[in-house]
Design a protein around this motif. Structure first.
Motif, PDB file in Angstrom:
ATOM      1  N   MET A   1       0.830  -1.200   0.000  1.00  0.00           N
ATOM      2  CA  MET A   1       0.000   0.000   0.000  1.00  0.00           C
ATOM      3  C   MET A   1       0.868   1.255   0.000  1.00  0.00           C
ATOM      4  N   LYS A   2       2.012   1.214   0.687  1.00  0.00           N
ATOM      5  CA  LYS A   2       2.918   2.358   0.681  1.00  0.00           C
ATOM      6  C   LYS A   2       3.460   2.617  -0.721  1.00  0.00           C
ATOM      7  N   ARG A   3       3.823   1.540  -1.425  1.00  0.00           N
ATOM      8  CA  ARG A   3       4.362   1.697  -2.780  1.00  0.00           C
ATOM      9  C   ARG A   3       3.351   2.337  -3.718  1.00  0.00           C
ATOM     10  N   ARG A   4       2.088   2.167  -3.403  1.00  0.00           N
ATOM     11  CA  ARG A   4       1.047   2.778  -4.239  1.00  0.00           C
ATOM     12  C   ARG A   4       0.714   4.197  -3.790  1.00  0.00           C
ATOM     13  N   GLY A   5       1.484   4.694  -2.824  1.00  0.00           N
ATOM     14  CA  GLY A   5       1.284   6.060  -2.374  1.00  0.00           C
ATOM     15  C   GLY A   5       0.097   6.246  -1.448  1.00  0.00           C
ATOM     16  N   LEU A   6      -0.371   5.169  -0.832  1.00  0.00           N
ATOM     17  CA  LEU A   6      -1.532   5.244   0.069  1.00  0.00           C
ATOM     18  C   LEU A   6      -1.074   5.461   1.504  1.00  0.00           C
ATOM     19  N   VAL A   7      -1.837   6.273   2.228  1.00  0.00           N
ATOM     20  CA  VAL A   7      -1.552   6.458   3.657  1.00  0.00           C
ATOM     21  C   VAL A   7      -2.324   5.442   4.482  1.00  0.00           C
ATOM     22  N   GLU A   8      -3.372   4.862   3.903  1.00  0.00           N
ATOM     23  CA  GLU A   8      -4.155   3.867   4.624  1.00  0.00           C
ATOM     24  C   GLU A   8      -3.346   2.580   4.812  1.00  0.00           C
ATOM     25  N   ARG A   9      -3.745   1.812   5.809  1.00  0.00           N
ATOM     26  CA  ARG A   9      -3.039   0.590   6.137  1.00  0.00           C
ATOM     27  C   ARG A   9      -3.993  -0.603   6.141  1.00  0.00           C
ATOM     28  N   PRO A  10      -3.447  -1.839   5.966  1.00  0.00           N
ATOM     29  CA  PRO A  10      -4.308  -3.020   5.886  1.00  0.00           C
ATOM     30  C   PRO A  10      -5.278  -3.163   7.053  1.00  0.00           C
ATOM     31  N   HIS A  11      -4.798  -2.878   8.268  1.00  0.00           N
ATOM     32  CA  HIS A  11      -5.676  -3.027   9.438  1.00  0.00           C
ATOM     33  C   HIS A  11      -6.898  -2.108   9.329  1.00  0.00           C
ATOM     34  N   GLY A  12      -6.752  -1.011   8.592  1.00  0.00           N
ATOM     35  CA  GLY A  12      -7.859  -0.058   8.466  1.00  0.00           C
ATOM     36  C   GLY A  12      -9.060  -0.598   7.724  1.00  0.00           C
ATOM     37  N   PHE A  13      -8.892  -1.688   6.959  1.00  0.00           N
ATOM     38  CA  PHE A  13     -10.031  -2.240   6.227  1.00  0.00           C
ATOM     39  C   PHE A  13     -11.081  -2.806   7.177  1.00  0.00           C
ATOM     40  N   ARG A  14     -10.691  -3.121   8.396  1.00  0.00           N
ATOM     41  CA  ARG A  14     -11.680  -3.536   9.386  1.00  0.00           C
ATOM     42  C   ARG A  14     -12.622  -2.384   9.706  1.00  0.00           C
ATOM     43  N   ALA A  15     -12.054  -1.184   9.826  1.00  0.00           N
ATOM     44  CA  ALA A  15     -12.879  -0.001  10.064  1.00  0.00           C
ATOM     45  C   ALA A  15     -13.729   0.319   8.845  1.00  0.00           C
TER      46      ALA A  15
END
Length: 399
Positions: free
Chosen positions: A317-331
């Motif tokens: 996700m970082k390589r794609r320039g995203l600030v979101e993280r995998p754990h955030g998909f639960r939210a």
């Protein structure tokens, strides 16, 4: 009339037959039938006779035994119980032998059974190991006070607030552990240190989560079919934590139900309580696509050995320039449930693996809402796919 002293000789002691021999003044030599021997002293304290061992012979010589007897007779003459006085002195001496580093390790060992993975990841102990023990490890725990703790944690109290809080909590546990061992410690030392350090300025931030409306687009983009992309897909589809996905083993599947072992779930103190996850049709497709990558039964192996690390999906996700993280998909999933469905609260929270209700309520409610959650997770999967007319079709490697 004073009792005669020094009735024995070194030769008599050395050549004694089995039996008990008085040296006078309450000092006795006892030779056992098995050849062993020891000294003991009989004195009267508080109106009752007390008998205390003075050591083994020949480790304790006749001369040494007489010196010890004289010492403890003097204590009895002061009105003290020599047996209890000796124990008190031993405890006093032991205070300086119980260093904080030893107490911390003992406290850690006693709590391993309650920690996830028996504490093998080291997360419980690391705040102490990194930020407390280098400065205070060699301090006798009985001498530890609030100023020691304040000076140790002050450098990270605001800059690394969460770490400092964990270190303080662990240190408090260590001090209570020392108290349970009978050591004379200041049980309120950490509370006093908190008062000296003041309110933390740092405010904790939640893990960045992707808006649920954007999740289908991201899901569609995971089309390369590699281990990391497939792991992320399953993570999104099931709304579980990354450890459960990373350690997904083929033996954990029974039809369309995935049983996550308790040790791979956060907050499961009862290590016999596994967690059942209903698998949507899309989740089953992801699993089938990942099977050719499996090694030793693990669906998402790393390149070298073991399974993919906790950072593997994060780095994608970082390589794609995203600030979101995998754990955030639960939210993201939880917000979607709240805003687009009328799912009961208990069902929604159970879908995330959260413990719902108090102990009494849970004792009477035995259901894990598996059927209701199966419907919910299928709706979630359909939402992810319905938004993507061009979603890639997963296929096993080599097909």
């Amino acid at each position: 009339m004073a009792r005669p002293l020094n009735k024995l000789s070194a030769a008599a002691v050395r050549n004694a037959n089995p039996g008990k021999y008085s040296d006078g003044g309450g000092l006795w030599f006892y030779k056992r039938k098995d050849g062993g021997a020891q000294w003991f002293l009989r004195v009267t304290a508080h109106g009752r006779r007390r008998e205390m061992g003075l050591g083994r012979y020949p480790d304790v010589s006749l001369k040494d035994a007489r010196a010890l007897a004289e010492k403890w007779r003097a204590e009895a003459a002061k009105g003290l119980d020599p047996v209890k006085e000796r124990e008190r002195q031993r405890r006093e001496q032991a205070r300086n032998l119980h260093l904080l580093k030893d107490i911390a390790l003992d406290a850690f060992e006693s709590r391993k059974a309650d920690l996830k993975g028996d504490g093998k990841a080291g997360r419980w102990f690391s705040p102490l190991e990194l930020h407390v023990l280098p400065k205070l490890g060699k301090v006798p725990v009985a001498e530890l006070d609030q100023t020691d703790i304040r000076d140790t944690l002050a450098p990270i109290w605001h800059e690394k607030a969460d770490t400092a809080r964990k270190a303080m909590n662990r240190l408090s546990i260590c001090i209570r552990h020392a108290a349970a061992l009978g050591l004379d410690v200041d049980i309120q030392a950490t509370d006093k240190a908190r008062a000296l350090l003041g309110q933390q300025r740092h405010t904790s931030q939640n893990i960045p989560a992707m808006n649920w409306r954007e999740v289908p687009g991201f899901y569609e983009s995971l089309c390369e079919g590699g281990v990391t992309e497939l792991a992320l897909r399953l993570l999104i589809l099931t709304a579980v934590r990354s450890k459960a996905v990373r350690f997904f083993h083929l033996d954990q599947i029974d039809g369309d139900t995935w049983t996550v072992p308790a040790e791979n779930m956060k907050g499961r103190k009862n290590k016999t309580t596994d967690f059942r996850v209903p698998l949507s049709n899309e989740a089953l497709s992801v699993i089938e696509a990942a099977k050719p990558f499996a090694r030793d039964g693990y669906l998402f192996p790393s390149v070298r050995k073991g399974v993919i690390s906790d950072m593997t999906m994060t780095q994608l996700m970082k390589r794609r320039g995203l600030v979101e993280r995998p754990h955030g998909f639960r939210a993201s999933f939880r917000d979607w449930v709240a805003e687009t469905t009328n799912t009961p609260h208990d069902v929604a929270e159970t879908a995330l693996g959260h413990v719902v209700g108090g102990a009494v309520e849970r004792a009477y409610r035995r259901t894990d809402f598996l059927d209701q959650r199966r419907t919910l997770m299928e709706r979630w999967a359909q939402y992810l796919l319905r938004k993507n007319a061009n979603v890639c079709v997963l296929s096993a490697v080599g097909e």
